[in-house]
Motif scaffolding. Structure first.
Motif, PDB file in Angstrom:
ATOM      1  N   VAL A 281       0.690  -1.156  -0.088  1.00  0.00           N
ATOM      2  CA  VAL A 281      -0.110  -0.062   0.110  1.00  0.00           C
ATOM      3  C   VAL A 281       0.980   1.161  -0.101  1.00  0.00           C
ATOM      4  O   VAL A 281       0.617   2.278  -0.688  1.00  0.00           O
ATOM      5  N   ALA A 282       2.056   1.203   0.617  1.00  0.00           N
ATOM      6  CA  ALA A 282       3.013   2.312   0.893  1.00  0.00           C
ATOM      7  C   ALA A 282       3.539   2.571  -0.712  1.00  0.00           C
ATOM      8  O   ALA A 282       3.679   3.755  -1.097  1.00  0.00           O
ATOM      9  N   ALA A 283       3.962   1.420  -1.192  1.00  0.00           N
ATOM     10  CA  ALA A 283       4.556   1.739  -2.687  1.00  0.00           C
ATOM     11  C   ALA A 283       3.539   2.259  -3.559  1.00  0.00           C
ATOM     12  O   ALA A 283       3.752   3.076  -4.200  1.00  0.00           O
ATOM     13  N   ALA A 284       2.014   1.741  -3.306  1.00  0.00           N
ATOM     14  CA  ALA A 284       1.412   2.618  -4.263  1.00  0.00           C
ATOM     15  C   ALA A 284       0.819   3.810  -4.028  1.00  0.00           C
ATOM     16  O   ALA A 284       0.785   4.652  -4.960  1.00  0.00           O
ATOM     17  N   MET A 285       0.938   4.134  -2.787  1.00  0.00           N
ATOM     18  CA  MET A 285       0.703   5.615  -2.255  1.00  0.00           C
ATOM     19  C   MET A 285       2.133   6.600  -3.057  1.00  0.00           C
ATOM     20  O   MET A 285       1.841   7.673  -3.464  1.00  0.00           O
ATOM     21  N   VAL A 286       3.157   5.892  -2.765  1.00  0.00           N
ATOM     22  CA  VAL A 286       4.506   6.669  -3.408  1.00  0.00           C
ATOM     23  C   VAL A 286       4.071   6.842  -5.071  1.00  0.00           C
ATOM     24  O   VAL A 286       4.531   7.783  -5.638  1.00  0.00           O
ATOM     25  N   GLU A 287       3.794   5.698  -5.553  1.00  0.00           N
ATOM     26  CA  GLU A 287       3.646   5.653  -7.026  1.00  0.00           C
ATOM     27  C   GLU A 287       2.512   6.685  -7.674  1.00  0.00           C
ATOM     28  O   GLU A 287       2.514   7.736  -8.280  1.00  0.00           O
ATOM     29  N   LEU A 288       1.191   6.869  -6.916  1.00  0.00           N
ATOM     30  CA  LEU A 288       0.448   7.710  -6.954  1.00  0.00           C
ATOM     31  C   LEU A 288       0.505   9.235  -6.851  1.00  0.00           C
ATOM     32  O   LEU A 288       0.468  10.175  -7.628  1.00  0.00           O
ATOM     33  N   ALA A 289       1.614   9.455  -5.818  1.00  0.00           N
ATOM     34  CA  ALA A 289       2.107  10.637  -5.619  1.00  0.00           C
ATOM     35  C   ALA A 289       3.369  11.240  -6.741  1.00  0.00           C
ATOM     36  O   ALA A 289       3.104  12.414  -6.670  1.00  0.00           O
ATOM     37  N   SER A 290       3.781  10.095  -7.354  1.00  0.00           N
ATOM     38  CA  SER A 290       4.522  10.698  -8.273  1.00  0.00           C
ATOM     39  C   SER A 290       3.980  10.836  -9.485  1.00  0.00           C
ATOM     40  O   SER A 290       4.453  11.604 -10.590  1.00  0.00           O
ATOM     41  N   ILE A 291       2.906  10.223 -10.054  1.00  0.00           N
ATOM     42  CA  ILE A 291       2.359  10.299 -11.233  1.00  0.00           C
ATOM     43  C   ILE A 291       1.100  11.557 -11.277  1.00  0.00           C
ATOM     44  O   ILE A 291       0.799  11.850 -12.213  1.00  0.00           O
ATOM     45  N   ALA A 292       0.771  11.682  -9.983  1.00  0.00           N
ATOM     46  CA  ALA A 292      -0.441  12.892 -10.119  1.00  0.00           C
ATOM     47  C   ALA A 292       0.164  14.174 -10.530  1.00  0.00           C
ATOM     48  O   ALA A 292      -0.811  14.903 -11.449  1.00  0.00           O
ATOM     49  N   PRO A 293       1.275  14.539 -10.085  1.00  0.00           N
ATOM     50  CA  PRO A 293       1.754  16.146 -10.924  1.00  0.00           C
ATOM     51  C   PRO A 293       1.769  15.811 -12.338  1.00  0.00           C
ATOM     52  O   PRO A 293       2.040  16.766 -12.953  1.00  0.00           O
ATOM     53  N   LYS A 294       2.126  14.677 -12.844  1.00  0.00           N
ATOM     54  CA  LYS A 294       2.386  14.615 -14.531  1.00  0.00           C
ATOM     55  C   LYS A 294       0.858  14.471 -15.065  1.00  0.00           C
ATOM     56  O   LYS A 294       0.687  14.430 -16.326  1.00  0.00           O
ATOM     57  N   GLY A 295      -0.098  14.997 -14.271  1.00  0.00           N
ATOM     58  CA  GLY A 295      -1.731  14.841 -15.079  1.00  0.00           C
ATOM     59  C   GLY A 295      -2.402  13.478 -15.148  1.00  0.00           C
ATOM     60  O   GLY A 295      -3.358  13.352 -15.708  1.00  0.00           O
TER      61      GLY A 295
END
Length: 104
Positions: free
Chosen positions: A57-71
């Motif tokens: 879940v932590a890995a998924a949260m980090v991934e979401l945080a990395s792709i959100a700024p890219k739109g």
């Protein structure tokens, strides 16, 4: 992701600390970005795991945080209109319509 406005102030700062300690993904908004130190993806993931979040879940949260700024998460959902019966408004319009609640 939880957004905290005034994240370096007297109320926001301890709120951010508490949320991070509980493993929440936090976006800190401040008028003085010099007060905020960036947190690496590795440190963020480690903090979430230390707070009891499962590693996956932590890995998924980090991934979401990395792709959100890219739109990648910028799609339009119908949840607001489904629930409220009216279209969603952008934050800028909401603040403009409710300016008196934000300005003293």
């Amino acid at each position: 992701m939880i957004t905290v406005f005034g994240a370096t102030g007297n109320t926001g700062s301890p709120l951010v600390d508490t949320l991070l300690a509980k493993g929440a993904a936090v976006r800190a908004v401040t008028s003085d970005p010099a007060k905020v130190a960036p947190l690496s993806a590795e440190d963020s993931k480690a903090a979430m795991i230390a707070a009891g979040m499962q590693e996956e879940v932590a890995a998924a949260m980090v991934e979401l945080a990395s792709i959100a700024p890219k739109g990648y998460l910028a799609g339009i959902e119908t949840t607001v209109s489904d629930v409220l019966g009216r279209p969603a408004r952008c934050l800028r319009d909401f603040v403009a319509e409710n300016r008196d609640a934000f300005v003293q």
